[in-house]
Design a protein around this motif. Structure first.
Motif, PDB file in Angstrom:
ATOM      1  N   THR A 110       0.728  -1.070   0.231  1.00 21.21           N
ATOM      2  CA  THR A 110      -0.142   0.054   0.361  1.00 21.21           C
ATOM      3  C   THR A 110       0.653   0.848  -0.193  1.00 21.21           C
ATOM      4  O   THR A 110       0.783   2.039  -0.523  1.00 21.21           O
ATOM      5  CB  THR A 110      -1.635   0.082   0.981  1.00 21.21           C
ATOM      6  OG1 THR A 110      -0.990  -0.571   2.263  1.00 21.21           O
ATOM      7  CG2 THR A 110      -2.131  -1.234   0.928  1.00 21.21           C
ATOM      8  N   ARG A 111       2.018   1.372  -0.031  1.00 21.65           N
ATOM      9  CA  ARG A 111       2.923   2.349   0.370  1.00 21.65           C
ATOM     10  C   ARG A 111       2.718   2.958  -0.823  1.00 21.65           C
ATOM     11  O   ARG A 111       2.712   4.318  -0.778  1.00 21.65           O
ATOM     12  CB  ARG A 111       3.806   2.175   1.026  1.00 21.65           C
ATOM     13  CG  ARG A 111       5.291   3.031   1.291  1.00 21.65           C
ATOM     14  CD  ARG A 111       6.504   3.252   1.806  1.00 21.65           C
ATOM     15  NE  ARG A 111       7.178   2.659   1.076  1.00 21.65           N
ATOM     16  CZ  ARG A 111       8.870   2.605   1.687  1.00 21.65           C
ATOM     17  NH1 ARG A 111       8.617   2.719   2.487  1.00 21.65           N
ATOM     18  NH2 ARG A 111       9.573   1.729   0.621  1.00 21.65           N
ATOM     19  N   TYR A 140       2.215   8.151   9.265  1.00 21.75           N
ATOM     20  CA  TYR A 140       2.905   7.416   8.604  1.00 21.75           C
ATOM     21  C   TYR A 140       3.426   7.772   7.634  1.00 21.75           C
ATOM     22  O   TYR A 140       2.904   9.156   6.997  1.00 21.75           O
ATOM     23  CB  TYR A 140       2.159   6.344   7.704  1.00 21.75           C
ATOM     24  CG  TYR A 140       2.268   5.409   7.514  1.00 21.75           C
ATOM     25  CD1 TYR A 140       4.018   3.985   7.504  1.00 21.75           C
ATOM     26  CD2 TYR A 140       2.244   4.905   5.260  1.00 21.75           C
ATOM     27  CE1 TYR A 140       4.258   3.457   6.406  1.00 21.75           C
ATOM     28  CE2 TYR A 140       2.786   4.602   4.839  1.00 21.75           C
ATOM     29  CZ  TYR A 140       3.870   3.117   5.202  1.00 21.75           C
ATOM     30  OH  TYR A 140       4.832   2.899   4.428  1.00 21.75           O
ATOM     31  N   ASN A 190      -2.234   3.401  13.078  1.00 21.22           N
ATOM     32  CA  ASN A 190      -0.038   3.631  12.828  1.00 21.22           C
ATOM     33  C   ASN A 190      -0.613   5.191  13.945  1.00 21.22           C
ATOM     34  O   ASN A 190      -0.003   6.335  13.257  1.00 21.22           O
ATOM     35  CB  ASN A 190      -0.060   3.129  12.127  1.00 21.22           C
ATOM     36  CG  ASN A 190       1.942   2.799  12.591  1.00 21.22           C
ATOM     37  OD1 ASN A 190       2.139   3.556  13.443  1.00 21.22           O
ATOM     38  ND2 ASN A 190       2.616   2.621  11.299  1.00 21.22           N
ATOM     39  N   ASP A 218      -6.549   4.818   4.709  1.00 22.52           N
ATOM     40  CA  ASP A 218      -5.754   3.563   5.268  1.00 22.52           C
ATOM     41  C   ASP A 218      -5.801   2.783   6.416  1.00 22.52           C
ATOM     42  O   ASP A 218      -5.848   2.526   6.918  1.00 22.52           O
ATOM     43  CB  ASP A 218      -4.209   4.181   5.386  1.00 22.52           C
ATOM     44  CG  ASP A 218      -3.082   3.932   5.722  1.00 22.52           C
ATOM     45  OD1 ASP A 218      -3.272   2.042   5.851  1.00 22.52           O
ATOM     46  OD2 ASP A 218      -2.109   4.176   5.813  1.00 22.52           O
ATOM     47  N   CYS A 220      -4.715  -0.228   6.560  1.00 18.79           N
ATOM     48  CA  CYS A 220      -4.260  -1.635   5.798  1.00 18.79           C
ATOM     49  C   CYS A 220      -4.351  -2.848   7.337  1.00 18.79           C
ATOM     50  O   CYS A 220      -3.540  -3.595   7.681  1.00 18.79           O
ATOM     51  CB  CYS A 220      -2.010  -1.301   5.907  1.00 18.79           C
ATOM     52  SG  CYS A 220      -1.417  -0.333   6.510  1.00 18.79           S
ATOM     53  N   TYR A 221      -4.459  -2.531   8.761  1.00 14.42           N
ATOM     54  CA  TYR A 221      -4.716  -3.118   9.940  1.00 14.42           C
ATOM     55  C   TYR A 221      -5.952  -3.548  10.232  1.00 14.42           C
ATOM     56  O   TYR A 221      -6.322  -3.839  11.397  1.00 14.42           O
ATOM     57  CB  TYR A 221      -3.543  -1.993  11.292  1.00 14.42           C
ATOM     58  CG  TYR A 221      -2.411  -1.556  10.808  1.00 14.42           C
ATOM     59  CD1 TYR A 221      -1.585  -2.150  11.924  1.00 14.42           C
ATOM     60  CD2 TYR A 221      -1.920  -0.649  10.254  1.00 14.42           C
ATOM     61  CE1 TYR A 221      -0.287  -2.448  11.565  1.00 14.42           C
ATOM     62  CE2 TYR A 221      -0.544  -0.365  10.447  1.00 14.42           C
ATOM     63  CZ  TYR A 221      -0.052  -0.883  11.029  1.00 14.42           C
ATOM     64  OH  TYR A 221       1.748  -0.623  10.700  1.00 14.42           O
ATOM     65  N   SER A 252      -3.875  -4.022   2.389  1.00 10.08           N
ATOM     66  CA  SER A 252      -2.149  -4.387   2.596  1.00 10.08           C
ATOM     67  C   SER A 252      -2.274  -6.227   3.128  1.00 10.08           C
ATOM     68  O   SER A 252      -2.919  -6.417   3.668  1.00 10.08           O
ATOM     69  CB  SER A 252      -1.425  -4.097   2.980  1.00 10.08           C
ATOM     70  OG  SER A 252      -0.055  -4.123   2.868  1.00 10.08           O
ATOM     71  N   SER A 254       0.547  -7.247   4.458  1.00 10.44           N
ATOM     72  CA  SER A 254       1.218  -7.747   5.118  1.00 10.44           C
ATOM     73  C   SER A 254       1.571  -7.233   6.396  1.00 10.44           C
ATOM     74  O   SER A 254       1.731  -8.385   7.343  1.00 10.44           O
ATOM     75  CB  SER A 254       2.674  -5.834   5.215  1.00 10.44           C
ATOM     76  OG  SER A 254       2.255  -5.587   3.311  1.00 10.44           O
ATOM     77  N   LYS A 255       0.371  -7.366   6.940  1.00  7.70           N
ATOM     78  CA  LYS A 255      -0.173  -7.297   8.389  1.00  7.70           C
ATOM     79  C   LYS A 255      -1.524  -8.332   8.780  1.00  7.70           C
ATOM     80  O   LYS A 255      -0.863  -9.008   9.430  1.00  7.70           O
ATOM     81  CB  LYS A 255      -0.553  -5.815   8.879  1.00  7.70           C
ATOM     82  CG  LYS A 255      -0.258  -4.231   8.056  1.00  7.70           C
ATOM     83  CD  LYS A 255       1.135  -4.072   8.479  1.00  7.70           C
ATOM     84  CE  LYS A 255       2.095  -3.105   7.824  1.00  7.70           C
ATOM     85  NZ  LYS A 255       2.745  -2.441   8.565  1.00  7.70           N
ATOM     86  N   ARG A 263       4.896  -7.434  -0.695  1.00  6.10           N
ATOM     87  CA  ARG A 263       4.634  -6.336  -1.612  1.00  6.10           C
ATOM     88  C   ARG A 263       3.033  -6.219  -1.986  1.00  6.10           C
ATOM     89  O   ARG A 263       2.503  -6.522  -2.709  1.00  6.10           O
ATOM     90  CB  ARG A 263       5.394  -5.934  -2.367  1.00  6.10           C
ATOM     91  CG  ARG A 263       7.155  -5.740  -2.151  1.00  6.10           C
ATOM     92  CD  ARG A 263       6.680  -4.483  -0.099  1.00  6.10           C
ATOM     93  NE  ARG A 263       5.791  -3.949  -0.145  1.00  6.10           N
ATOM     94  CZ  ARG A 263       5.183  -3.225   0.796  1.00  6.10           C
ATOM     95  NH1 ARG A 263       5.557  -3.763   1.358  1.00  6.10           N
ATOM     96  NH2 ARG A 263       5.974  -2.163   0.576  1.00  6.10           N
TER      97      ARG A 263
HETATM   98  C1  LIG Z   1      -0.020   3.140   8.173  1.00  5.38           C
HETATM   99  C2  LIG Z   1       0.247   2.285   7.291  1.00  5.38           C
HETATM  100  N1  LIG Z   1      -0.280   2.351   6.417  1.00  5.38           N
HETATM  101  C3  LIG Z   1       0.458   1.726   4.867  1.00  5.38           C
HETATM  102  C4  LIG Z   1       1.843   0.553   5.721  1.00  5.38           C
HETATM  103  C5  LIG Z   1       2.354   0.460   4.254  1.00  5.38           C
HETATM  104  O1  LIG Z   1       2.122  -1.351   4.431  1.00  5.38           O
HETATM  105  P1  LIG Z   1       2.597  -1.487   2.548  1.00  5.38           P
HETATM  106  O2  LIG Z   1       3.434  -1.196   1.358  1.00  5.38           O
HETATM  107  O3  LIG Z   1       3.332  -3.240   3.007  1.00  5.38           O
HETATM  108  O4  LIG Z   1       1.322  -2.192   2.482  1.00  5.38           O
HETATM  109  C6  LIG Z   1       2.433   0.500   7.223  1.00  5.38           C
HETATM  110  C7  LIG Z   1       3.433   0.063   6.647  1.00  5.38           C
HETATM  111  O5  LIG Z   1       4.207  -0.214   8.325  1.00  5.38           O
HETATM  112  C8  LIG Z   1       1.420   1.250   7.681  1.00  5.38           C
HETATM  113  O6  LIG Z   1       1.903   1.230   9.242  1.00  5.38           O
END
Ligand SMILES: Cc1ncc(COP(=O)(O)O)c(C=O)c1O
Length: 411
Positions: A110-111, A140, A190, A218, A220-221, A252, A254-255, A263
């Motif tokens: 997602t970044r 972030y 975050n 966002d 992603c969590y 995402s 990722s989490k 990615r």
């Molecule tokens: C708040 C937040 N947004 C987005 C991301 C990006 O995650 P990713 O690019 O791994 O999906 C992170 C990663 O630490 C995050 O903490």
């Protein structure tokens, strides 16, 4: 005469990433005990076995350029997850508010998508002046880089205990909202682990629509939560008027699936924005490789591993509650896997924890800004992160317990 440097000042307002800053803080300091890394939010839980299998089974397609819109299987798996996760299956499908073929895009983590969306959302002028992009403070760090790259003023809006760690965007002056192109909000947040209520998201989307702003949420969590499933912005939009106008959400693996190295994520939302974003991405953004897309589809299709992952984080939050009690203004984060602890002086605490206990945590000030970002505001006392440390509960239960015990003794 020396040649001018091939660089410009657009990113001068961007501090170093939090992690080199932390390394500079503790440079040359030997850890007092065996190191335990709780600074980086990099999930360490095992990811599901089917991921490797699916990548191997699809390895042939590394020989192909992946389509920017992903595969029908990927979009269907995301649509299925969104439907289950937010109880919105009825609103998803061709001709419905969320058409997977035109309103869902795979992203290379997602970044990059959070960054690239700002480039597409920001006009060169808004309300006859330089546009602004609003974001929470702390935040972030990618959001600020995106605003600067898009030619907008990043504006940092306090997300502090007094407002439940959710910024009061509606309280900003109309003149600022009128020139705002985009608002970033993160839920679960975050670093604070706070969660936006459905009412908050509805009000924020209404505000965004009123001022012609793209609301970028966002999430992603989203699958890592303590007691209640966090509400999502798609639900808020559907309840408001059944359209996803002015909204984009980011998710995402990722989490959720402990796959930060895959990615892989997706974004979804406003029909016309997603069309413009797709065109831009087709020219300028990274695609998700096909075997990784197949593995991602498998991950979104499967909820058990995400539930197990959530349980493991919950156990570590229980541990933190038992070990830290009500010290450092401890509270159970409603979502995500960070503790946001008020230790009085975050840099001092991070230094001491490393020097005496080998525990690496992040000073909160490295995730936040001294002032609003608006011209003339140089008030350093506004930094809402100074008193805090962020502690990522990503390590094994045994290491987490050891680190928490050391923290309770040292601080
Ligand atoms: C708040 C937040 N947004 C987005 C991301 C990006 O995650 P990713 O690019 O791994 O999906 C992170 C990663 O630490 C995050 O903490």
């Amino acid at each position: 005469m020396s040649a001018p440097h091939a660089t410009h000042s657009r990113f001068d307002g961007l501090p170093d990433s939090p992690f080199p800053r932390l390394n500079a803080l503790i440079e040359g300091v030997q850890p007092g005990m065996d190191p335990i890394i709780m600074s980086l939010g990099e999930p360490q839980h095992p990811f599901p076995d089917f991921i490797t299998r699916t990548i191997v089974e699809n390895a042939q397609s590394f020989g192909k350029y992946p389509p920017i819109i992903g595969t029908p299987e990927f979009r269907a798996s995301v649509a299925g997850w969104l439907g289950r996760r937010y109880d919105i299956a009825d609103a998803i499908g061709p001709g419905k508010p969320l058409d997977p073929d035109t309103q869902i895009l795979p992203v290379n983590g997602t970044r990059e998508a959070l960054f690239n969306a700002a480039l597409v959302a920001t006009p060169s002028m808004k309300a006859a002046t330089r546009p602004a992009i609003l974001m929470p403070n702390p935040f972030y760090q990618c959001y600020a880089a995106a605003a600067l790259a898009a030619g907008a003023d990043p504006v940092y809006v306090a997300a502090i205990a007094a407002n439940g760690f959710m910024p009061d965007f509606a309280g900003l002056p109309d003149m600022l909202l009128a020139r705002t192109a985009m608002i970033y909000v993160c839920s679960p947040a975050n670093p604070q682990g706070s969660v936006a209520s459905l009412a908050y998201l509805k009000e924020l989307l209404t505000l965004a629509r009123l001022h012609g702003i793209l609301l970028a949420v966002d999430e992603c969590y989203a699958d890592i939560y303590d007691r209640d499933k966090p509400a999502g912005a798609l639900q808020a939009a559907l309840e408001l008027d059944g359209t996803l106008d002015n909204l984009i959400v980011f998710h995402s693996l990722s989490k959720r699936s402990s796959l930060p190295g895959l990615r892989s994520g997706f974004c979804a939302g406003d029909k016309s924005f997603m069309a413009r974003f797709r065109n831009f991405r087709n020219i300028a953004a990274p695609q998700v490789p096909m075997p990784l897309m197949a593995a991602s589809a498998a991950a979104w299709n499967e909820d058990t591993h995400a539930a197990d992952n959530r349980t493991l984080y919950r156990r570590k939050i229980d541990m933190a509650e038992r070990t830290l009690g009500n010290r450092f203004s401890f509270y159970r984060p409603a979502g995500g896997f960070f503790l946001w602890l008020d230790v009085g002086d975050g840099e001092r605490a991070a230094y001491d924890l490393w020097a005496k206990g080998g525990v690496k945590v992040l000073p909160g000030a490295y995730l936040s800004r001294d002032n609003s970002g608006l011209a003339g505001d140089t008030d350093e006392s506004n930094n809402p992160g100074t008193a805090y440390i962020r502690v990522a509960l990503v390590e094994s239960e045994a290491k987490t317990q050891t680190a928490l015990t050391r923290m309770a003794e040292i601080l």
